[in-house]
Motif scaffolding. Structure first.
Motif, short mmCIF file in Angstrom:
data_model
loop_
_atom_site.label_atom_id
_atom_site.label_comp_id
_atom_site.label_asym_id
_atom_site.label_seq_id
_atom_site.Cartn_x
_atom_site.Cartn_y
_atom_site.Cartn_z
N SER B 447 0.67 -1.17 -0.09
CA SER B 447 -0.01 0.00 0.02
C SER B 447 0.84 1.42 0.23
O SER B 447 1.58 1.60 1.06
N CYS B 448 0.87 1.90 -1.04
CA CYS B 448 1.74 3.02 -1.35
C CYS B 448 0.98 4.44 -0.71
O CYS B 448 -0.25 4.27 -0.22
N SER B 449 1.53 5.42 -0.60
CA SER B 449 1.12 6.47 0.06
C SER B 449 -0.29 7.18 -0.82
O SER B 449 -0.90 8.02 -0.10
N ALA B 450 -0.19 6.79 -1.98
CA ALA B 450 -1.32 7.19 -2.63
C ALA B 450 -2.69 6.63 -2.45
O ALA B 450 -3.70 7.23 -2.68
N ARG B 451 -2.50 5.37 -2.13
CA ARG B 451 -3.86 4.74 -1.65
C ARG B 451 -4.26 5.34 -0.15
O ARG B 451 -5.44 5.16 0.18
N LEU B 452 -3.45 5.90 0.57
CA LEU B 452 -3.79 6.35 2.00
C LEU B 452 -4.98 7.31 2.10
O LEU B 452 -5.74 7.36 2.67
N PRO B 453 -4.81 8.35 0.82
CA PRO B 453 -6.11 9.46 0.88
C PRO B 453 -7.55 8.46 0.74
O PRO B 453 -8.51 8.87 1.01
N VAL B 454 -7.61 7.38 -0.34
CA VAL B 454 -8.39 6.68 -0.39
C VAL B 454 -9.14 5.90 0.72
O VAL B 454 -10.35 5.97 0.86
N TYR B 455 -7.99 5.31 1.24
CA TYR B 455 -8.49 4.43 2.62
C TYR B 455 -9.12 5.79 3.52
O TYR B 455 -9.91 5.13 4.20
N ILE B 456 -8.67 6.73 3.67
CA ILE B 456 -9.08 7.51 4.66
C ILE B 456 -10.57 8.07 4.42
O ILE B 456 -11.20 8.28 5.41
#
Lengths: 88, 707
Positions: B447-456
């Protein structure tokens, strides 16, 4: 696994700190040529410097430098113990 | 057949000198010392091994090629094969170098002389640079370079690339390379002596080399000495090589017929070296543990070693994650200022929209990752130059071996939590091609940092209020990617990338103080390709994605008052979302989520902005936006059911864990694997995995009554 203190054994069983001499290399893993090029030659001294935290690979000292090998490869290197370790 | 000519490469009077040496011999430092800033990085034709070329500062007509580090000319990796081919004159469109500088680690003389004597045997004008001569002195040992020169038959110069010691002498030696005295040194009498059976074997191989015209007469014997030993490099893809399949076949046939005891050749060479070393090297050092021994006692310790490496890796992760944040904000600010400026300059209309929403926003989405990439590479280069990276591979090898990979794959996979692009480039340090490909193929599952906004945005919408649940679900998503990556690696290593077990023979070099200039240079060398080569592909995709969202135009809107929601709904990408709705409905997604998925291909975090547009909150929506959260929760299917239930939320996040929605990743995989085959495979397997996993989650969840 038994740890040998004298006589002939394989490099993976050599106790840390013991001086040994290479007596033969088995080419089952197909690495024998490269191991020899890296200095593991019959008759040359070798020493196990330490073992990685999870028990594998091992770090050996050969020709005055440090090399890391997996135990499976080290198992193919026959050695004769010359000077058992005094530290372990 | 190879046509030989010793004509100069470009302008008259230029000479090309190859710089060759063992890994960790300080070869690159010496290259930098000799060439200063005047150098360029390119690729060898058909492979992505960097080719560093520079003009010698004090002698601009001399061109220096920095060859990849190797232990022997009998090649065991792609890097070693390239080094060999350059020296043999087997690189396409290139001549044999006019001379060679062999860089030797003087503190590890015996093993380093193995390669050096092989190179001297080739008969090219050769200089030996005894680098790290300071380490020898610090140990109170003595090395007689004059005597060594006599023994080897070539000029030997003691150097210290860190301080520049010995550089004047080295420059003089380079200038004297084409003088008769140096040329005479390649005389056959100076070559390593071998016994009768070996010599007759060399002769047989020489006959093949001569009959197929693979080398100039003076090099034939030296080349035959190398070709006689089986190398373990696969033939596939060595397109840089001048040899024809017939040539290769002839070499292998001869090699099999001759049946040389390779072990005996290695022993004889080392016997000669041992005699030389005992004559020139006086050892005064006592058996006291060196500084490296003392440091290793801690850094590879059962408890402290693991604690320290976890701390360092954690800090690296944190630096990439949060340390880059202000810089990324800076990039985003510049991009938005640029967009505003372009908007006010160009007004409205198709062209303005293309520039602002297509080019600037699209490239901006990607350039924003540059700080992360540069920071990650800076840290990796720092750890590499200090000698610590080899210890990380040493400590982690046991864990990685469970997947069929070895310790070298650990860093790329860890880096991939920040961003798959630098991680894929970092996989170059893996010498086995199959292991490198396996690592590249699974890296984007982290899970790269670009997925984090999506998860959040999803977690905060559907699981709001329970901090522990939120954190637990976020952690689960990260763990899911990691575990799957290791599993897929194990599967790939046992199926399509099946090969002999990874050999893990790794030198652990002495620790040294990292040099700032080298670390910076490394960082730049690895960051630049992302900006240039990947940048062109990314720009093209950005424009395509923009056009898909821009056309066809809604006909009832004036340019000043565009209903972005309506426009998106009837654009191609909106229609695509509606078309794929039947396909993604089993996963619990409606067409609006479909649009988000499609546009995520530019970069995953675009999902959030797209959701903002689809739900009419505006393009400025971010993951913390409350109106967006409410809109997402109020979204209904035609029959009145809520779209984004907790189950759909999980299904959507699982999709994002696995799906390959990143054109930067695909572009870099194309570059690193030199073709579209592997990126296509990556896209297909990841998308399939994502679909199946989401399907199982949603349908399974519904069957269990969780819907």
């Amino acid at each position: 696994m038994t740890i040998a203190t004298t006589g002939t054994t394989t490099l993976d069983r050599l106790p840390i700190g013991s001086q040994a001499r290479v007596t033969g290399i088995d080419d089952k893993t197909g690495n024998a040529d490269r191991l020899m090029e890296m200095g593991l030659l019959v008759g040359r001294p070798v020493e196990v410097a330490r073992v990685a935290p999870f028990g594998d690979p091992i770090q050996i000292k050969v020709m005055g430098y440090h090399l890391s090998l997996r135990s499976t490869v080290a198992r193919g290197i026959a050695v004769e113990i010359e000077n058992a370790s005094t530290t372990s | 057949m190879i046509v030989h000519s010793r004509e100069p490469l470009s302008a008259q009077n230029t000479q090309t000198i190859a710089l060759v040496g063992n890994p960790n011999s300080g070869k690159t430092s010496l290259f930098n010392r000799l060439t200063g800033q005047r150098r360029k990085v390119a690729n060898y034709p058909g492979v992505t091994v960097d080719r560093h070329v520079g003009a010698v500062t004090r002698d601009p007509n001399t061109q220096l090629i920095d060859l990849p580090g190797c232990y022997s000319l009998v090649s065991r990796s792609l890097d070693e094969q390239l080094a060999r081919d350059v020296l043999f004159g087997w690189i396409r469109n290139e001549q044999t170098p006019d001379g060679v500088i062999v860089v030797v680690d003087a503190s590890n003389l015996e093993r380093n002389l193995f390669l050096a004597t092989q190179v001297i045997d080739l008969g090219l004008p050769t200089i030996v640079a005894c680098n790290m001569i300071d380490v020898v002195r610090d140990r109170r040992d003595q090395l007689d370079t004059h005597k060594l020169a006599q023994q080897l038959g070539v000029p030997v110069i003691g150097t210290d690339a860190r301080t520049g010691e010995g550089l004047d002498e080295l420059h003089n030696a380079i200038r004297a390379l084409d003088s008769p005295t140096t040329k005479a040194m390649g005389h056959p009498a100076k070559r390593t002596p071998f016994d009768k059976p070996a010599q007759s074997a060399f002769q047989e191989m020489s006959n093949v080399v001569t009959s197929r015209n693979l080398a100039t007469p003076s090099m034939t014997d030296g080349i035959a000495r190398i070709l006689i030993a089986p190398d373990s490099v696969s033939d596939d893809g060595d397109t840089w090589n001048k040899l024809s399949p017939d040539d290769k076949h002839a070499i292998i046939t001869a090699r099999n017929a001759i049946e040389t005891p390779v072990a005996s050749l290695v022993c004889q060479r080392y016997d000669t070296i041992a005699t030389i070393v005992s004559a020139v090297h006086i050892k005064n050092s006592d058996g006291r543990p060196t500084a490296t021994d003392r440091i290793d006692r801690v850094l590879t310790h059962r408890f402290w070693g693991l604690t320290i490496s976890s701390t360092i890796m954690g800090a690296m992760f944190l630096a990439v994650f949060s340390g880059a944040a202000p810089l990324m904000d800076g990039v985003e600010f510049v991009v938005s200022q640029l967009a505003t400026a372009a908007r006010s300059l160009l007004g409205t209309g198709v062209f303005a929209d293309l520039v602002v929403n297509g080019v600037i926003a699209g490239v901006g989405n990607v350039v924003v990752f540059v700080p992360q990439i540069a920071i990650l590479f800076f840290i990796i280069a720092f750890l590499e130059d200090s000698g610590y990276m080899a210890r990380v591979a040493f400590v982690m090898d046991r864990i990685m071996s469970a997947t069929g990979l070895h310790g070298r794959s650990f860093i790329p996979l860890l880096s991939s939590f920040a961003c798959a692009v630098p991680a894929i480039m970092a996989a170059r340090t893996i010498d086995s091609r199959r292991d490198r490909l396996t690592t590249i193929m699974v890296a984007p599952l982290m899970s790269c940092s670009a997925r984090l906004p999506v998860y959040i945005v999803i977690i905060s919408a559907v699981f709001a209020g329970n901090v522990w649940l939120e954190a637990g679900i976020l952690f689960t998503m990260y763990a899911l990617g990691l575990v799957t990556a290791l599993m897929i690696a194990a599967v790939l290593k046992r199926t399509i990338l099946k090969g002999p077990p990874a050999t893990f023979i790794l030198e652990l070099p002495p620790y040294r103080r990292p040099r700032f200039t080298i670390v910076c240079r490394e960082t730049w060398d690895r960051t630049k390709p992302f900006l240039t080569q990947a940048g062109t592909v990314i720009l093209a995709f950005s424009v395509i994605l923009w056009a898909l969202a821009y056309y066809p135009r809604a006909n009832n809107t004036s340019p000043d008052n565009i209903d972005t929601t309506a426009q998106l709904r009837q654009s191609y990408i909106g229609r695509l979302g509606q078309t794929i709705e039947p396909v993604i409905k089993p996963l619990g997604f409606d067409w609006k989520i479909g649009v988000g998925l499609a546009s995520s291909f530019a970069a995953r975090e675009v999902f959030v902005a797209t959701m903002g547009v689809v739900h009419g909150v505006g393009e400025d929506a971010d993951e913390t936006s409350v109106p967006l959260r409410e809109k997402l929760l109020n979204d209904k299917w035609p029959d009145g059911r809520r779209v984004l239930t907790p189950l759909v939320g999980v299904s959507l996040m699982v999709f994002y864990v696995f799906a390959c929605q990143c054109m930067s990743t695909l572009a870099i995989v194309k570059r690193e694997t030199n073709g579209w085959r592997w990126p296509t495979f990556m896209f297909c397997y990841m998308t399939t995995l994502a679909y199946v996993a989401s399907f199982v989650v949603y349908q399974g969840g519904q069957a269990l009554g969780l819907g």
